[in-house]
Design an enzyme around this catalytic site. Sequence first.
Site, short mmCIF file in Angstrom:
data_model
loop_
_atom_site.label_atom_id
_atom_site.label_comp_id
_atom_site.label_asym_id
_atom_site.label_seq_id
_atom_site.Cartn_x
_atom_site.Cartn_y
_atom_site.Cartn_z
N ALA A 10 0.82 -1.22 0.00
CA ALA A 10 0.00 0.00 0.00
C ALA A 10 0.85 1.26 0.00
CB ALA A 10 -0.92 -0.01 1.22
N ARG A 16 -1.94 7.13 -11.66
CA ARG A 16 -3.01 7.09 -12.66
C ARG A 16 -4.36 7.52 -12.10
NH1 ARG A 16 -1.28 1.02 -14.28
NH2 ARG A 16 -0.40 1.19 -12.19
N ASN A 170 -2.25 -12.05 -13.89
CA ASN A 170 -1.82 -12.07 -12.49
C ASN A 170 -2.73 -11.12 -11.71
OD1 ASN A 170 -0.43 -11.85 -10.06
ND2 ASN A 170 1.15 -10.48 -10.92
N ASN A 386 -32.61 29.44 18.06
CA ASN A 386 -31.53 28.93 18.92
C ASN A 386 -30.24 29.72 18.84
OD1 ASN A 386 -31.16 28.06 16.26
ND2 ASN A 386 -29.92 26.32 16.91
#
Length: 457
Positions: A10, A16, A170, A386
């Site tokens: 990671a 890209r 793969n 409020n």
Amino acid sequence: MSNRFAIVLAAGQGTRMKSKLYKVLHSVCGKPMVQHVLDQVSALQVKETVTIVGHGAEKVQAQLGDKCGFALQAEQLGTAHAVMQAESLLQGKQGTTFVICGDTPLIKAETMEALIKQHEAQGAKASVLTAYLEDPTGYGRIIRNKEGFVEKIVEHKDATEAEKLVTEINTGTYCFDNQALFEALKKVSNDNVQGEYYLPDVIEILKSEGEIVTAYQTADFEETLGVNDRIALSEAEKIMRKRINFEHMKNGVTLIDPEQTYIEADVTIGQDTIIYPGTIIKSGTTIGSDCEIGPNTEIAQCEIGDSTAIRQSVAHNSSIGSHVKIGPFAHIRPQSQIADEVKIGNFVEIKKSVFGHGSKASHLSYIGDAEVGSDVNIGCGSITVNYDGKNKFLTKIGDDVFVGCNSNLVAPVSVGDGAYIAAGSTITEDVPGEALAIARARQVNKEDYVSKLNFNK
Ligand code: UD1
Ligand code: MG
């Protein structure tokens, strides 16, 4: 069963993707890709998981927390180089090491399990998860010898024209004998088009050393998608969405049109709940049974009871009870607690408020920073005032209060149990229980006034 270790890659920037966000942190159905991968890996009885981080290391670590160990790849020199960074943590240990890319969010634990089973059964030193794709563009190709055994993996950019025709790819998921992996990694070179150290080269190295190398083909090619750009990201989202929707339907939830229902990961929905099209339900939401949600409704991080209906509305970070009716066109903002049997009608906004059992705000109201008791009726157009431009204040409304239409409750203010507020009142002082508060100018009628005007004469 031998010891199992896992390495999740990671560290890449994900050029890209053309994004400020690191690739593996892009979400698929509300959950970062790398988190999907880790969640699947955690179902595999893995003894130790190491995530390789580099680009955006702190952010990836913050996302994954203490569920795994981390190794830093300061410079991204390729996937083999990435795996090398786990050497100090895993070197010399006996067992099977599972390597998976952080950008393949769709691979399922059961497929990884099948890969490991075959790997161990055949006494292999390396096994790769492969799939057949109609369009294998961009993926590494599996090159087999005449006998059909895996010989090597060639990256798309390095492939000859003949190799490019191979449709077995793969997936980037592998099992290795842990010690053989770190030995073979030392022999990987970067003599290729991209000048990178490729992890798939380990397959060829071990094969040429006479070791057993196997491939396990998954029939589900949808699982294998590697997300390298936004187009693949949207494809992954679509596949994951379908998977999530099917799971809910199998559990007894009706989706009127699954293709137009957007339920993120980690959402729980009870049986016989019906979801109408255009509905978005974000991660961290729990919905009970027999509810009706949608159409065109957005719900994020809410806990919703049973038999509640929410139509054409937005609800965020709130709890909503059972037998509640919300919408159409209501907005429940964060930190609201809506009790059972409440009705919140059209054009009503509730923000950071408690709204008690059986109470109603049926039309055109704003209830913010309020504590509303049970069986209260908030008349059409009534609001809590409020905010004074600087600070927010609390409005307290007791049980069984009737707030007449178009009233302003100027906070801080409290209204006692059973009180009545006359329509059109601007309440600036506390109202005692059981009292009637009228706070508006008296009406004056000027008799014959119109005839005294000289209009059009
Ligand atoms: C890789 C495989 C390719 C396979 C495809 C499957 C290699 C050389 N190629 O290609 O055979 O078909 O995955 O999706 O492995 N990463 C690092 N450090 C690096 C480089 C990459 O941690 O130095 C991480 C990335 O963050 C990513 C993963 O490794 O999560 C794969 O990298 P990526 O650049 O996406 O490889 P692909 O070109 O997709
Ligand atoms: Mg990739």
